[in-house]
Design an enzyme around this catalytic site. Sequence first.
Site, PDB file in Angstrom:
ATOM      1  N   CYS A 227       0.837  -1.202   0.000  1.00  0.00           N
ATOM      2  CA  CYS A 227       0.000   0.000   0.000  1.00  0.00           C
ATOM      3  C   CYS A 227       0.874   1.255   0.000  1.00  0.00           C
ATOM      4  O   CYS A 227       1.574   1.542   0.981  1.00  0.00           O
ATOM      5  CB  CYS A 227      -0.930   0.008   1.216  1.00  0.00           C
TER       6      CYS A 227
ATOM      7  N   CYS B 189      -4.307   0.761   8.424  1.00  0.00           N
ATOM      8  CA  CYS B 189      -3.920  -0.658   8.486  1.00  0.00           C
ATOM      9  C   CYS B 189      -2.597  -0.779   9.247  1.00  0.00           C
ATOM     10  O   CYS B 189      -1.523  -0.962   8.652  1.00  0.00           O
ATOM     11  CB  CYS B 189      -3.798  -1.241   7.081  1.00  0.00           C
TER      12      CYS B 189
ATOM     13  N   CYS C 148      -7.267   2.957  -2.697  1.00  0.00           N
ATOM     14  CA  CYS C 148      -6.973   2.044  -1.581  1.00  0.00           C
ATOM     15  C   CYS C 148      -7.044   0.588  -2.020  1.00  0.00           C
ATOM     16  O   CYS C 148      -8.060   0.151  -2.570  1.00  0.00           O
ATOM     17  CB  CYS C 148      -7.958   2.301  -0.440  1.00  0.00           C
TER      18      CYS C 148
ATOM     19  N   GLU D 248     -33.972  -7.192  15.387  1.00  0.00           N
ATOM     20  CA  GLU D 248     -33.016  -6.134  15.034  1.00  0.00           C
ATOM     21  C   GLU D 248     -33.723  -4.788  15.155  1.00  0.00           C
ATOM     22  O   GLU D 248     -34.881  -4.650  14.745  1.00  0.00           O
ATOM     23  CB  GLU D 248     -32.511  -6.351  13.606  1.00  0.00           C
TER      24      GLU D 248
ATOM     25  N   ASN E 108     -25.269 -11.559  18.121  1.00  0.00           N
ATOM     26  CA  ASN E 108     -24.195 -10.854  17.408  1.00  0.00           C
ATOM     27  C   ASN E 108     -24.266  -9.376  17.790  1.00  0.00           C
ATOM     28  O   ASN E 108     -24.636  -8.525  16.982  1.00  0.00           O
ATOM     29  CB  ASN E 108     -24.362 -11.045  15.897  1.00  0.00           C
TER      30      ASN E 108
ATOM     31  N   CYS F 207     -17.324  -8.961  17.768  1.00  0.00           N
ATOM     32  CA  CYS F 207     -16.247  -8.201  17.121  1.00  0.00           C
ATOM     33  C   CYS F 207     -15.358  -7.534  18.160  1.00  0.00           C
ATOM     34  O   CYS F 207     -14.462  -6.766  17.810  1.00  0.00           O
ATOM     35  CB  CYS F 207     -16.828  -7.156  16.171  1.00  0.00           C
TER      36      CYS F 207
END
Length: 372
Positions: A4, A15, A84, A259, A304, A331
């Site tokens: 990159c 990143c 990107c 949801e 989740n 996550c």
Amino acid sequence: MSFCSYYDTHQCRSCGWIDFHYAEQLKQKNDHLRLLLNPFTPQEWLHPSQSPLKAFRNKAKMVASPSLSGVVLGLSDDVSLIGCPLYDISMQRVLEHTQQWLREIGIQAYDVKAKKGELKYVLLTRSTYDGSMMLRFVLRSHGVIPRLKKGLEALIALSPEIKVVTVNIQPVHMAIMEGEEEIFLSEQSRLEEQFNGVPLFIRPKSFFQTNPSVAEKLYKTAAEWVNESTPKTVWDLFCGVGGFGLHCAAEDRTIVGIEIEPEAIECARDSAEKIGFKGLSFEALDAASFTLNTAKKPDVLIVNPPRRGLGEQLCKWIEKITPAEVMYSSCNAASLVKDLEKLTSYEIVRVQLFDMFAHTEHYEVLVHLKKR
């Protein structure tokens, strides 16, 4: 040197792990996860599910910045990121066309310091199923919408992959990505996606995983774990567009998805209609409110939650109804640990890391819990 140029020239450092060999990235993430979960003595650790190294993101979130050349799409300090390498070449091309088109029709980027200008963000989402894209313009007001409408035909001639175009109005002088009002400039209002042959739909405000390759493996794995116990009822909390629940659909099985975002539920219902199983039900409700108003319980519960985790109220509810099995997709392993400390009736059967966010310290993890 990485692959990159933005990172190597210090224009973008998002990143942060891109200099690490990919095997080292996976090792560090797995070591971190083991350190957090070893106190719960998981019975089985599965190998991490890997990500492609490039072109794996399906969504670009571009800050619109003012410059002498016109709108710059990328970072807030006037750095363009339209090339990107996390986006595939078709997304890069559409971003380039969009940036140039915005300059040609004279759209001014919002200047945070001066509090002037209109365009705040450009959001681009791509379907890996057919390559179609959704383009969203986040504006400060309605002022330039006629100009966007008038010039839109020229942009789509350059980028025919664009099928859905919307304007989102975000008038507040704060770093908020989008507002409540969404205005469609295109007849089409959604993208179609498919994971493992399961139809999924993406609308402007519906949450969708940003790494389709890894998300596909995550949903498939969760469904395999669920199917092992052949449950009659499965509940999917924080279901988004229904990815987990729809993958678990089967004859003579009831799937309930919950949801809070109505657009996501609309997508899930469209998928359920296309699949054709009668036992699929999706409701636009807050998960906590739903659990307070039901006396039933599922055989298997899928959760989740967002990065903050389930929290005390939902953990207490799970402990109260104690479904036989819980599939927890997280996550944020730190908030997962806090929840596991409250779910004392359960033991961890197996754990698998899914590298949803390659080249960063972040990852997704799927934990299979069974009642002790």
